[in-house]
Design a protein around this motif. Structure first.
Motif, PDB file in Angstrom:
ATOM      1  N   GLY A   4       0.853  -1.191   0.000  1.00 53.84           N
ATOM      2  CA  GLY A   4       0.000   0.000   0.000  1.00 53.84           C
ATOM      3  C   GLY A   4       0.881   1.231   0.000  1.00 53.84           C
ATOM      4  N   PHE A  30      -3.135  -0.720  -2.514  1.00 52.97           N
ATOM      5  CA  PHE A  30      -3.875   0.176  -1.613  1.00 52.97           C
ATOM      6  C   PHE A  30      -3.290   1.586  -1.648  1.00 52.97           C
ATOM      7  N   TYR A  32      -3.576   5.721  -0.229  1.00 47.38           N
ATOM      8  CA  TYR A  32      -4.078   6.664   0.782  1.00 47.38           C
ATOM      9  C   TYR A  32      -3.444   8.019   0.535  1.00 47.38           C
ATOM     10  N   THR A  49      -7.459  -0.236  -4.417  1.00 49.37           N
ATOM     11  CA  THR A  49      -8.464   0.205  -3.450  1.00 49.37           C
ATOM     12  C   THR A  49      -7.987   1.469  -2.743  1.00 49.37           C
ATOM     13  N   VAL A  51      -8.120   3.731   0.528  1.00 52.87           N
ATOM     14  CA  VAL A  51      -8.522   3.604   1.934  1.00 52.87           C
ATOM     15  C   VAL A  51      -8.630   4.987   2.557  1.00 52.87           C
ATOM     16  N   MET A  57      -5.823  -0.666   5.500  1.00 56.69           N
ATOM     17  CA  MET A  57      -4.999  -1.489   4.588  1.00 56.69           C
ATOM     18  C   MET A  57      -4.075  -2.442   5.349  1.00 56.69           C
TER      19      MET A  57
END
Ligand SMILES: NC(=O)C1=CN([C@@H]2O[C@H](COP(=O)(O)OP(=O)(O)OC[C@H]3O[C@@H](n4cnc5c(N)ncnc54)[C@H](OP(=O)(O)O)[C@@H]3O)[C@@H](O)[C@H]2O)C=CC1
Ligand SMILES: O=C([O-])CC(=O)C(=O)O
Length: 254
Positions: A4, A30, A32, A49, A51, A57
């Motif tokens: 991530g 992931f 962010y 994805t 987050v 994550m």
């Protein structure tokens, strides 16, 4: 290896481009960022994805990349390490706060997590690490960037900073992480000069080291990231190489 990323700016964009081509060496899934749109743009490219909280994550990744800001290191990296997950830190300047560095090392020791800091936008860290086995008596960095990279306007060459790395990272937190990587590798607070130079179009770093094994100078003339002229493409590439190296069986270079 599932990964991530925290911070979806210039470095994350380059990494994501490599991920799209299957050339990152890890599975970047992931994303962010304080700015959710930036995270969404990157996630879309790799079917990843977004987050909204880091903890969302943590149970799904093996490693978290910090490519956000020195402040983010203190803010989020402790919880990543506490969860036992490895971290790759780009904002190495944060580690010149020795209380924070010590705290992160202690957490990593207790959970078995690893902290990786790539060589970033400089060359020669391999030699410096080797030289540090002996005694390093002098180490310095002269960073020369176009004024725009340093966020100023000037018609002539201007020295913006002369002093120790530990202060440089406080005054130029997003421009001189390389000084922190060098200082940590040398084991001394190195001498730093930062120059805004309108005659150059590269981010340049000149490293000079003297030790009982000899003396060397390296000069890097870096292409800047199109998304963020402070940041050199080599910094992103150094992180990508480090990620790929995690899966390599033969490690060449110190
Ligand atoms: N080790 C090295 O040699 C080098 C290190 N760096 C460092 O790497 C980091 C990333 O560089 P780069 O990609 O160019 O930076 P960018 O500014 O292009 O991207 C960083 C992104 O992270 C976001 N962000 C900042 N703080 C946080 C936070 N606490 N939580 C979530 N998101 C956050 C930023 O949002 P916003 O813009 O709103 O703040 C931005 O979207 C920087 O700290 C930079 O100084 C860069 C070059 C070389
Ligand atoms: O990318 C670079 O040339 C160096 C840089 O910004 C940093 O060390 O923070």
């Amino acid at each position: 290896m599932k990964v991530g990323i925290i911070g979806c700016g210039a470095i994350a964009n380059i990494m994501t481009n490599f991920a799209v081509e299957g050339k990152l060496g890890v599975d970047l899934k992931f994303f962010y960022d304080k700015d959710i749109e930036r995270a969404e743009n990157l996630a879309l490219q790799v079917d990843g994805t977004v987050v909204l909280e880091i903890e969302d994550m943590l149970d799904k990744v093996d490693l978290v990349i910090e490519a956000a800001s020195p402040h983010a290191v203190g803010e989020v990296i402790p919880q990543v390490l506490e969860s036992g997950k490895n971290v790759l830190i780009m904002s190495v300047g944060a580690l010149m706060d020795f209380e924070l560095k010590d705290r992160l090392e202690k957490i990593a020791t207790s959970t078995g997590a690893k902290i990786y800091a790539p060589s970033g936008a400089i060359v020669g860290l391999d030699g410096i690490k080797a030289a540090s086995i002996g005694k390093i008596s002098e180490a310095s960095l002269i960073t020369r960037k176009p004024p725009r990279s340093l966020g100023i306007k000037t018609d002539g060459e201007t020295i913006l900073y002369e002093g120790k790395a530990s202060e440089a990272v406080k005054e130029f937190p997003t421009n001189i992480n390389v000084a922190a990587a060098l200082s940590i590798a040398c084991g001394i607070d190195i001498d730093v000069k930062i120059i805004a130079d309108p005659s150059v179009d590269r981010n340049m770093h000149e490293v000079h080291v003297v030790g009982d094994s000899g003396e060397f100078t390296t000069i890097t003339k870096n292409v800047r990231c199109s998304m963020n002229p402070k940041t050199s493409v080599l910094a992103a590439y150094s992180a990508i190489k480090l990620l790929r190296r995690l899966n390599e069986n033969i490690i060449v270079g110190t």
